[in-house]
Design an enzyme around this catalytic site. Sequence first.
Site, PDB file in Angstrom:
ATOM      1  N   GLU A  39     -62.426 -40.512  32.744  1.00 54.50           N
ATOM      2  CA  GLU A  39     -61.873 -40.223  34.053  1.00 54.50           C
ATOM      3  C   GLU A  39     -60.825 -39.136  33.832  1.00 54.50           C
ATOM      4  OE1 GLU A  39     -60.349 -43.708  36.013  1.00 54.50           O
ATOM      5  OE2 GLU A  39     -59.612 -42.505  37.692  1.00 54.50           O
ATOM      6  N   ARG A  81     -62.292 -52.562  22.872  1.00 60.05           N
ATOM      7  CA  ARG A  81     -61.313 -51.494  22.862  1.00 60.05           C
ATOM      8  C   ARG A  81     -60.626 -51.438  21.517  1.00 60.05           C
ATOM      9  NH1 ARG A  81     -58.938 -48.928  27.355  1.00 60.05           N
ATOM     10  NH2 ARG A  81     -60.364 -49.359  29.033  1.00 60.05           N
ATOM     11  N   LYS A 133     -53.313 -44.858  29.994  1.00 65.49           N
ATOM     12  CA  LYS A 133     -52.954 -43.523  30.480  1.00 65.49           C
ATOM     13  C   LYS A 133     -51.770 -43.582  31.445  1.00 65.49           C
ATOM     14  CE  LYS A 133     -57.435 -42.506  30.989  1.00 65.49           C
ATOM     15  NZ  LYS A 133     -58.667 -41.830  31.392  1.00 65.49           N
TER      16      LYS A 133
HETATM   17  P1  ATP Z   1     -56.969 -46.166  30.449  1.00 66.23           P
HETATM   18  O1  ATP Z   1     -57.137 -47.623  30.723  1.00 66.23           O
HETATM   19  O2  ATP Z   1     -56.021 -45.831  29.359  1.00 66.23           O
HETATM   20  O3  ATP Z   1     -56.737 -45.340  31.677  1.00 66.23           O
HETATM   21  P2  ATP Z   1     -59.738 -45.765  30.590  1.00 66.23           P
HETATM   22  O4  ATP Z   1     -60.605 -46.748  29.954  1.00 66.23           O
HETATM   23  O5  ATP Z   1     -59.575 -45.851  32.053  1.00 66.23           O
HETATM   24  O6  ATP Z   1     -58.352 -45.724  29.844  1.00 66.23           O
HETATM   25  P3  ATP Z   1     -61.546 -43.608  30.660  1.00 66.23           P
HETATM   26  O7  ATP Z   1     -61.245 -42.179  30.874  1.00 66.23           O
HETATM   27  O8  ATP Z   1     -62.208 -44.350  31.751  1.00 66.23           O
HETATM   28  O9  ATP Z   1     -60.192 -44.309  30.251  1.00 66.23           O
HETATM   29  O10 ATP Z   1     -62.338 -43.809  29.300  1.00 66.23           O
HETATM   30  C1  ATP Z   1     -63.459 -43.079  28.923  1.00 66.23           C
HETATM   31  C2  ATP Z   1     -64.236 -43.875  27.924  1.00 66.23           C
HETATM   32  O11 ATP Z   1     -63.424 -44.174  26.795  1.00 66.23           O
HETATM   33  C3  ATP Z   1     -64.672 -45.195  28.509  1.00 66.23           C
HETATM   34  O12 ATP Z   1     -66.013 -45.417  28.145  1.00 66.23           O
HETATM   35  C4  ATP Z   1     -63.745 -46.195  27.895  1.00 66.23           C
HETATM   36  O13 ATP Z   1     -64.340 -47.445  27.794  1.00 66.23           O
HETATM   37  C5  ATP Z   1     -63.436 -45.561  26.533  1.00 66.23           C
HETATM   38  N1  ATP Z   1     -62.135 -46.000  26.059  1.00 66.23           N
HETATM   39  C6  ATP Z   1     -60.952 -45.879  26.679  1.00 66.23           C
HETATM   40  N2  ATP Z   1     -59.965 -46.441  25.963  1.00 66.23           N
HETATM   41  C7  ATP Z   1     -60.525 -46.921  24.841  1.00 66.23           C
HETATM   42  C8  ATP Z   1     -60.037 -47.611  23.686  1.00 66.23           C
HETATM   43  N3  ATP Z   1     -58.748 -47.929  23.556  1.00 66.23           N
HETATM   44  N4  ATP Z   1     -60.916 -47.953  22.719  1.00 66.23           N
HETATM   45  C9  ATP Z   1     -62.209 -47.635  22.835  1.00 66.23           C
HETATM   46  N5  ATP Z   1     -62.738 -46.985  23.875  1.00 66.23           N
HETATM   47  C10 ATP Z   1     -61.917 -46.627  24.883  1.00 66.23           C
HETATM   48 MG    MG Z   2     -61.599 -46.098  33.104  1.00 63.90          MG
END
Ligand code: ATP
Ligand code: MG
Length: 558
Positions: free
Chosen positions: A39, A263, A273
């Site tokens: 995102e 994660r 984020k």
């Molecule tokens: P945040 O919760 O920090 O905003 P997010 O999961 O919303 O992170 P995205 O931009 O949606 O962030 O993530 C893109 C991809 O990266 C998704 O497939 C997500 O599952 C993966 N991802 C994000 N954070 C992690 C993590 N800590 N470990 C492994 N994969 C991750």
């Molecule tokens: Mg997300």
Amino acid sequence: MNGENKAEEQKSLNFLEEIVEADLASGKYKSIVTRFPPEPNGYLHIGHASSICLNFGLTQQYGGYTNLRFDDTNPVTEDTEYVESIKQDIQWLGFQWKNEFYASDYFDQLYAFAIKLINEGLAYVDDSTSEEIAAQKGTPTQPGRRNQFAERSVAENLELFEAMRDGKYKDGEKVLRAKIDMASPNMIMRDPILYRIKHAHHHRTGDKWNIYPMYDFAHGQSDSIEHITHSVCTMEFVPHREVYNWLIEKLEIYPSHQYEFARRNLSHTVMSKRKLLQLVNEQYVSGWDDPRMPTISGLRRRGYTPESIRDFTGRIGVGKRDNIVELGLLEFCAREHLNKIALRRMVVFDPLKVMLTNYEGTGELLSSENNPEDANGGSREITFSNELYIEREDFMEDPPKKYFRLAPGKQVRLKSAYIIQCDEVVKDETGNIVQLNCTYFPNSKSGEDTSGLHVKGTLHWVNAKDCIPVQVNEYDRLFTVENPSDEEGAFTDYINKDSLKIVEKAWAEPALKAAVVTDRFQFLRKGYFTLDPDSTATHLIFNRTVTLKDSWAKAGSK
Ligand code: ATP
Ligand code: MG
């Protein structure tokens, strides 16, 4: 290593590799397609690196390709600045996507999917407030109940949904919901919201849309449109898989499959984020790329290499259980790689002048290897003269036993140069040591030493006559506790106040004038460093990537 061991060392497959191998072997797929779906609402962090290495790694290993898909269904928090940084970071990590897609490119298609569901009596417009919807949902042990809006006719739903699209209602006045099962043990199946009204400007579609699809109605459909074979996400989406499959079935679209892995979190930092944005906005750090941030751009500026980050994600692997990985492992991976590639240089952080009283002439050129770990690393010239700087902390006037650095009457070797002996300590009126008068041993030159002297200590040094001033930023971990988000109070209460120490003026050997940001250095006895992009020709700034040894492990629970 013999062949047998090598084969053994080939790590066992992770569960996703097993699934992919089975799917290819059974002929379910001829080749695979994965995607990385960020995102664009922030910069990528080290957790994302795991997801990137996993998704791109699978198609590198088994053939096929990986798409980069921006999951840009939330217009309020998203921005093109983030899109650009995400692309840069993925490429810097060493991966290339096949297609660059945006969920927002599918808005028309998604709208058409919604119409199909309405026509089949599988979706309805609900006028309830979000509080009412939550209250009607029931609890995990109690079924929810449908309200009167679920009874609307197809014609009425079509009309209302169109009016939502055309901006006839305010934010929150209506939603479109899937008609699934209000009694499902899976709360997410209890008529999930598919669309919400949001009068917001979108970074790509502008003001075209007044309604935006929810995650559940965008993600799986985007996967399907792109014919993603293995859609990998993190564990919190396990309960969403049922909706994912239900929608694919009802819409009769390409059957992508969702798989979940845990994660990856890192100790002594935060990863959400939202929290990272707070650190930036409240100026705890200088920006998303502050070298103390766990972002890819921060790690890059700090001097981490893509190789070390890929190595790290490989070592922590892919699993089903959430865990916090010790920051020390990331630092270990950095040292492992930097030790092999970093150019050795000498920099004195806190100078103490050494005068060689028996040195004749104005100076000479010596040679020092760039990297003893790299047979092809070559060497550089360093100048030597009768006026040198050593590190103030490498001298003690009254040393304890077994002190192998410099002290009155004691001898040490200067790296790649000569053995010297301290004869006299010169002080100013207030008693501060300002200079050491020493003699050097002309026949003790490194590599051609015939002096017969044996010394235990080797010091780094610079030539006082041509060394250059540089700024050094000594970075340390940003938080004092392992998991700041788990502690009482605000996570910002646990910021390490000593996470940045600036040495305004250190003295560097002149070879560092030629440094560029992609160079990696080991400042002898000091740590690994890299040039900061804010440097200018007259003001060089070096960031410490990691110390040479893990000082935190020794300090215990510090
Ligand atoms: P945040 O919760 O920090 O905003 P997010 O999961 O919303 O992170 P995205 O931009 O949606 O962030 O993530 C893109 C991809 O990266 C998704 O497939 C997500 O599952 C993966 N991802 C994000 N954070 C992690 C993590 N800590 N470990 C492994 N994969 C991750
Ligand atoms: Mg997300």
